[in-house]
Every structure is written in C-alpha cells, then in structure tokens.
Design an enzyme around this catalytic site. Sequence first.
Site, PDB file in Angstrom:
ATOM      1  N   HIS A  62       0.816  -1.214   0.000  1.00 46.46           N
ATOM      2  CA  HIS A  62       0.000   0.000   0.000  1.00 46.46           C
ATOM      3  C   HIS A  62       0.854   1.270   0.000  1.00 46.46           C
ATOM      4  O   HIS A  62       0.513   2.259  -0.650  1.00 46.46           O
ATOM      5  CB  HIS A  62      -0.975  -0.025   1.185  1.00 46.46           C
ATOM      6  CG  HIS A  62      -2.037  -1.058   1.055  1.00 46.46           C
ATOM      7  ND1 HIS A  62      -2.247  -2.063   1.979  1.00 46.46           N
ATOM      8  CD2 HIS A  62      -2.940  -1.278   0.072  1.00 46.46           C
ATOM      9  CE1 HIS A  62      -3.233  -2.825   1.590  1.00 46.46           C
ATOM     10  NE2 HIS A  62      -3.674  -2.394   0.423  1.00 46.46           N
ATOM     11  N   ASP A  86     -10.252  -3.638   0.668  1.00 49.16           N
ATOM     12  CA  ASP A  86      -9.846  -3.777   2.070  1.00 49.16           C
ATOM     13  C   ASP A  86      -9.605  -2.417   2.725  1.00 49.16           C
ATOM     14  O   ASP A  86      -9.508  -2.317   3.942  1.00 49.16           O
ATOM     15  CB  ASP A  86      -8.581  -4.650   2.163  1.00 49.16           C
ATOM     16  CG  ASP A  86      -7.493  -4.170   1.218  1.00 49.16           C
ATOM     17  OD1 ASP A  86      -7.206  -4.871   0.245  1.00 49.16           O
ATOM     18  OD2 ASP A  86      -6.957  -3.058   1.434  1.00 49.16           O
ATOM     19  N   GLU A 106     -15.123   0.014  -6.111  1.00 45.82           N
ATOM     20  CA  GLU A 106     -14.951  -1.387  -5.697  1.00 45.82           C
ATOM     21  C   GLU A 106     -16.193  -2.169  -6.133  1.00 45.82           C
ATOM     22  O   GLU A 106     -17.318  -1.757  -5.862  1.00 45.82           O
ATOM     23  CB  GLU A 106     -14.785  -1.435  -4.174  1.00 45.82           C
ATOM     24  CG  GLU A 106     -15.004  -2.807  -3.546  1.00 45.82           C
ATOM     25  CD  GLU A 106     -14.074  -3.891  -4.067  1.00 45.82           C
ATOM     26  OE1 GLU A 106     -12.848  -3.680  -4.067  1.00 45.82           O
ATOM     27  OE2 GLU A 106     -14.599  -4.937  -4.509  1.00 45.82           O
ATOM     28  N   ASP A 138     -18.304  -1.785 -11.148  1.00 46.28           N
ATOM     29  CA  ASP A 138     -17.189  -2.358 -11.910  1.00 46.28           C
ATOM     30  C   ASP A 138     -16.283  -1.206 -12.336  1.00 46.28           C
ATOM     31  O   ASP A 138     -16.747  -0.252 -12.975  1.00 46.28           O
ATOM     32  CB  ASP A 138     -17.764  -3.092 -13.130  1.00 46.28           C
ATOM     33  CG  ASP A 138     -16.677  -3.725 -13.996  1.00 46.28           C
ATOM     34  OD1 ASP A 138     -16.993  -4.662 -14.740  1.00 46.28           O
ATOM     35  OD2 ASP A 138     -15.508  -3.275 -13.916  1.00 46.28           O
ATOM     36  N   ASP A 156      -5.843  -1.149  -7.842  1.00 44.94           N
ATOM     37  CA  ASP A 156      -5.546  -2.077  -6.738  1.00 44.94           C
ATOM     38  C   ASP A 156      -6.478  -3.275  -6.867  1.00 44.94           C
ATOM     39  O   ASP A 156      -7.402  -3.478  -6.067  1.00 44.94           O
ATOM     40  CB  ASP A 156      -5.766  -1.343  -5.409  1.00 44.94           C
ATOM     41  CG  ASP A 156      -5.534  -2.239  -4.210  1.00 44.94           C
ATOM     42  OD1 ASP A 156      -5.973  -1.849  -3.093  1.00 44.94           O
ATOM     43  OD2 ASP A 156      -4.934  -3.329  -4.373  1.00 44.94           O
ATOM     44  N   SER A 157      -6.247  -4.047  -7.920  1.00 44.19           N
ATOM     45  CA  SER A 157      -7.215  -5.101  -8.272  1.00 44.19           C
ATOM     46  C   SER A 157      -6.709  -6.476  -7.847  1.00 44.19           C
ATOM     47  O   SER A 157      -5.549  -6.659  -7.500  1.00 44.19           O
ATOM     48  CB  SER A 157      -7.408  -5.107  -9.800  1.00 44.19           C
ATOM     49  OG  SER A 157      -6.222  -5.614 -10.417  1.00 44.19           O
ATOM     50  N   ASP A 159      -6.026 -10.427  -9.168  1.00 42.81           N
ATOM     51  CA  ASP A 159      -5.316 -10.872 -10.372  1.00 42.81           C
ATOM     52  C   ASP A 159      -6.294 -10.989 -11.534  1.00 42.81           C
ATOM     53  O   ASP A 159      -7.510 -10.910 -11.330  1.00 42.81           O
ATOM     54  CB  ASP A 159      -4.626 -12.216 -10.069  1.00 42.81           C
ATOM     55  CG  ASP A 159      -3.429 -12.003  -9.142  1.00 42.81           C
ATOM     56  OD1 ASP A 159      -3.561 -12.262  -7.931  1.00 42.81           O
ATOM     57  OD2 ASP A 159      -2.385 -11.521  -9.630  1.00 42.81           O
ATOM     58  N   PRO A 163     -13.704 -11.241 -11.560  1.00 49.37           N
ATOM     59  CA  PRO A 163     -14.070  -9.842 -11.828  1.00 49.37           C
ATOM     60  C   PRO A 163     -12.866  -8.958 -12.153  1.00 49.37           C
ATOM     61  O   PRO A 163     -12.996  -7.922 -12.793  1.00 49.37           O
ATOM     62  CB  PRO A 163     -14.754  -9.395 -10.537  1.00 49.37           C
ATOM     63  CG  PRO A 163     -14.343 -10.358  -9.493  1.00 49.37           C
ATOM     64  CD  PRO A 163     -14.083 -11.656 -10.190  1.00 49.37           C
TER      65      PRO A 163
HETATM   66  N1  SAM Z   1      -3.500  -6.220  -2.851  1.00 49.24           N
HETATM   67  C1  SAM Z   1      -4.303  -7.184  -3.605  1.00 49.24           C
HETATM   68  C2  SAM Z   1      -3.498  -7.748  -4.752  1.00 49.24           C
HETATM   69  O1  SAM Z   1      -2.403  -7.257  -4.994  1.00 49.24           O
HETATM   70  O2  SAM Z   1      -3.993  -8.712  -5.367  1.00 49.24           O
HETATM   71  C3  SAM Z   1      -5.589  -6.531  -4.069  1.00 49.24           C
HETATM   72  C4  SAM Z   1      -6.464  -6.317  -2.909  1.00 49.24           C
HETATM   73  S1  SAM Z   1      -8.051  -5.639  -3.132  1.00 49.24           S
HETATM   74  C5  SAM Z   1      -8.885  -6.630  -1.996  1.00 49.24           C
HETATM   75  C6  SAM Z   1      -8.603  -6.236  -4.709  1.00 49.24           C
HETATM   76  C7  SAM Z   1     -10.016  -5.751  -4.942  1.00 49.24           C
HETATM   77  O3  SAM Z   1     -10.314  -5.644  -6.332  1.00 49.24           O
HETATM   78  C8  SAM Z   1     -11.109  -6.676  -4.356  1.00 49.24           C
HETATM   79  O4  SAM Z   1     -11.783  -6.013  -3.325  1.00 49.24           O
HETATM   80  C9  SAM Z   1     -12.022  -6.967  -5.555  1.00 49.24           C
HETATM   81  O5  SAM Z   1     -13.381  -7.072  -5.194  1.00 49.24           O
HETATM   82  C10 SAM Z   1     -11.732  -5.775  -6.435  1.00 49.24           C
HETATM   83  N2  SAM Z   1     -12.095  -5.934  -7.839  1.00 49.24           N
HETATM   84  C11 SAM Z   1     -11.897  -7.010  -8.632  1.00 49.24           C
HETATM   85  N3  SAM Z   1     -12.382  -6.774  -9.868  1.00 49.24           N
HETATM   86  C12 SAM Z   1     -12.892  -5.504  -9.867  1.00 49.24           C
HETATM   87  C13 SAM Z   1     -13.522  -4.670 -10.840  1.00 49.24           C
HETATM   88  N4  SAM Z   1     -13.730  -5.125 -12.092  1.00 49.24           N
HETATM   89  N5  SAM Z   1     -13.903  -3.426 -10.487  1.00 49.24           N
HETATM   90  C14 SAM Z   1     -13.682  -2.973  -9.211  1.00 49.24           C
HETATM   91  N6  SAM Z   1     -13.106  -3.708  -8.235  1.00 49.24           N
HETATM   92  C15 SAM Z   1     -12.707  -4.965  -8.568  1.00 49.24           C
END
Ligand code: SAM
Length: 281
Positions: A62, A86, A106, A138, A156-157, A159, A163
């Site tokens: 972060h 998170d 998110e 999204d 910050d997605s 992999d 989604p």
């Molecule tokens: N630090 C982590 C990593 O490096 O993999 C990422 C943490 S954060 C929890 C990832 C977030 O991306 C999740 O809360 C997930 O729900 C969100 N996410 C996934 N696809 C998304 C999308 N298309 N639009 C918005 N948020 C998305």
Amino acid sequence: MVDWFTETLHPHFRQQLSIDRLLYDSRTTHQRIQVFENGTFGRVMTLDGVVQVTENDNFIYHEMMSHVPILAHGAAREVLIVGGGDGGMAREVLKHRNVRRVTMVEIDAGVVEFCKEYLPGISAGAFDDPRLELVIADGAAFVAETERRFDVVIVDSTDPIGPGEVLFTDTFYGRAKRCLNPGGIIVTQNGVPFLQGDELTNTMRAFKALFADWTCYMATIPTYAGGPMAFGWGTDGDARAVDMATLRQRFEDAGIKTDYYTPEVHAGAFALPGYITRLLP
Ligand code: SAM
C-alpha cells in the site's frame, strides 16, 4: 492438527499458510472470501483462493502503490482507486493532506463490509474520512462513463481472474487514461513477474501504446509469493524524473510515517533487473 490454506494461483508453484484460527469463509455475489489468523502474518484475507491482504505485510504494497505516484506527481488533488476493497490503499492515500478527494470504485460491497468488520486495522478509519467517496461498481464501467478527471489512478485489483480480468485489458487502460488530468499517472498491481511474466508484458505493451512514459517499478511483499511484485507505471508527464532533493522535500512536507517507503526506495524501485526488462516490449 493444523489446517493449511493453500494458494493455487500458479500452475507449478503453491504457497501455504497455517490457519491458526478460521474467522470467516463464505461467498459474496462476486467472490469467495476467507479470513483466518496466521501466527506470522496476522489476519489474512483471500479472495477466490488468492491472498489479497495480510495485517502484517500489507504496508509494503500500500505504501509503494500510493506514495510513489502521489509524491512523484507533487500536486495530486483527485485520486481514483479501482478495487482496494480492504481499504488499505485508501488509508495510505488519505495520509496526503493535499489530496482533496479519493474516489474508490470497488465491485464487491461484501469485501468492504467484511474488511470493516474483520480487518479494521487495514482501513484504519479510511472509510469514515469525508474525503473518501466509495462507489460500488465495476471499475471498467466507471472509467468508461465518468466525467471526473484524476491526477493519480491506482488499480488495486485482484489478479486477472474473475471480476479482475477486465482490469487488465487494453480497453480498460485506454479508458483509464481518458480519466487522467494533464500530467496524471496510472499505477497498476501487475503481479509477480517471475511467475506471471505475461501479465506484465501485456500491460506494458498497452502502456507503450498509450503513454509517453511507461515502465514498472518493484517491491517484494512476502505473501505475494514468487519474488518481487511489479507495479505498472504510465503517464504523459515527467513525474518520474523528479529529482531526489525535491522528492525528499515533498516527503518531509507530507509528514507521513512509513515503514517501507522512502524517497531513496522510491527511486531504487525503478531500477529493473535483466529478467524484468526482458519482459518489457
Ligand atoms: N492487494 C491485492 C493484490 O495485490 O492482489 C488486491 C487487494 S483488493 C482486496 C482487490 C479488490 O479488487 C477486491 O476487493 C475486488 O473485489 C476488487 N475488484 C476485482 N475486480 C474488480 C472490478 N472489475 N472493479 C472494481 N473492483 C474490482
């Protein structure tokens, strides 16, 4: 008898963490969420079987995804976080008093609610900051439709599975660029290149076509196993050329306590080893 969480993100490489106490294991509308306590990393959250954040090593990720672009930019007022459920990225971005608004998009409200309850230390009050605007949507749809413009965009997605997959496409990157103010910067979570080299190559190929300055920078987060993680960097401005004296002054003026980021670490993170540069187009 100890239970073990086994991460199966990679085909020929797995990591295991002991589940010292299982706190939660269920599904939201989008993903499976697990949280458990681990003697080394503290509380650990996983989504669809992949480690997302841990209490004890999240600071590295972060700090490097927020302070590098914001301090390089020097005058960021509007920041977009795509993902970040998170709340850890919002926590770090909001430490910059000059940032006027953080828009956090998110897709999964369950992740936010869940992390507020089980991992409050990650967001550390960020969700109550009046400068934070949480949008449940999204991220790909948001950047396609928003009229807002941002100085820094932080992807910050998860992999590129489930989604998160749409956040690794040329279309998304092009639309995210559209949302940047002049001199704006986009940074992306781009996986561990030793195991996910194609992911970095694909993002860099898109950034090469979109930005005057494109590259990646590195940091090692213990629970993103397999070596250093890459963060994609794209901008049409010259923020990466900021000199060390200016960066040090900005960091001092920001008055932010960090456990990983320093101006010297910032500069060093862009020095890439051969096996990374050979992944760049
Ligand atoms: N630090 C982590 C990593 O490096 O993999 C990422 C943490 S954060 C929890 C990832 C977030 O991306 C999740 O809360 C997930 O729900 C969100 N996410 C996934 N696809 C998304 C999308 N298309 N639009 C918005 N948020 C998305």
